[in-house]
Design a protein around this motif. Structure first.
Motif, mmCIF file in Angstrom:
data_model
loop_
_atom_site.group_PDB
_atom_site.id
_atom_site.type_symbol
_atom_site.label_atom_id
_atom_site.label_comp_id
_atom_site.label_asym_id
_atom_site.label_seq_id
_atom_site.Cartn_x
_atom_site.Cartn_y
_atom_site.Cartn_z
ATOM 1 N N ASN A 1 0.813 -1.217 0.000
ATOM 2 C CA ASN A 1 0.000 0.000 0.000
ATOM 3 C C ASN A 1 0.847 1.268 0.000
ATOM 4 N N GLN A 2 2.123 1.130 0.335
ATOM 5 C CA GLN A 2 3.010 2.292 0.395
ATOM 6 C C GLN A 2 3.685 2.599 -0.938
ATOM 7 N N ILE A 3 3.433 1.769 -1.950
ATOM 8 C CA ILE A 3 3.974 2.052 -3.278
ATOM 9 C C ILE A 3 3.176 3.215 -3.856
ATOM 10 N N PRO A 4 3.843 4.259 -4.296
ATOM 11 C CA PRO A 4 3.130 5.444 -4.786
ATOM 12 C C PRO A 4 2.278 5.148 -6.029
ATOM 13 N N ARG A 5 1.078 5.675 -6.031
ATOM 14 C CA ARG A 5 0.197 5.517 -7.194
ATOM 15 C C ARG A 5 0.813 6.228 -8.397
ATOM 16 N N GLY A 6 0.750 5.570 -9.525
ATOM 17 C CA GLY A 6 1.261 6.163 -10.752
ATOM 18 C C GLY A 6 2.745 5.979 -10.980
ATOM 19 N N ALA A 7 3.457 5.386 -10.001
ATOM 20 C CA ALA A 7 4.891 5.154 -10.180
ATOM 21 C C ALA A 7 5.124 4.059 -11.220
#
Length: 169
Positions: free
Chosen positions: A34-40
């Protein structure tokens, strides 16, 4: 530039390139997907699209997310890969890390991130990342011809064509 690494705690912590770069402040280490940035841009060996220079804006705006886990244990159906919109695979490159030296496509997390940065045109940042390892600059030297060719490609399909020509496919 944001580089986030999901660390699955499946490696030798003394040899882990992502943890070392996390300690140096180059990578942000997270233990939850969940800590992976959106759009990365997510590095994913199962992705249908290869990293290419056309991904530069995405990397600059949203960053890179890498997955530090055992690729021998992970499955394509894993929750990690359920949203594949910004997922990219790396093209053919050879490892320079001491554990997998000379083996194709078995890169450390640091090598994978540096290769991505190089291909999208952020060569100085790629060199900086690799400078934290004795063997790091050799990774770029070993793969320079391919990295340069990939970094001049127009898009993902051209990267794949360059790869095919190189490996004879």
């Amino acid at each position: 530039m944001k580089i986030v690494v999901y660390h699955a705690e499946e490696c030798d912590r003394k040899k882990c390139t992502s943890l070392k770069l996390g300690r140096k402040g180059k990578f942000k280490i997270v233990n939850s997907l969940n800590q992976i940035p959106r759009g990365a841009l997510v590095l994913n060996p199962f992705a249908e699209k290869a990293v290419s220079p056309e991904d530069r804006d995405m990397v600059l705006r949203r960053g890179i997310a890498a997955l530090d886990c055992s690729w021998k244990r992970v499955r394509k159906s894993s929750v990690i890969f359920q949203t594949a919109r910004n997922h990219r695979a790396l093209p053919f490159l050879v490892a320079a890390n001491p554990t997998n030296y000379g083996r194709p496509c078995i890169l450390s997390t640091a090598e994978a991130v540096a290769a991505t940065l190089y291909i999208v045109g952020l060569k100085d940042i790629a060199s900086d990342i690799m400078s934290y390892f004795k063997w790091g600059p050799h990774f770029i030297d070993l793969n320079r011809e391919l990295l340069e060719a990939y970094s001049r490609a127009a898009d993902s399909s051209e990267v794949v064509e360059i790869q095919k020509k190189f490996i004879g496919g």
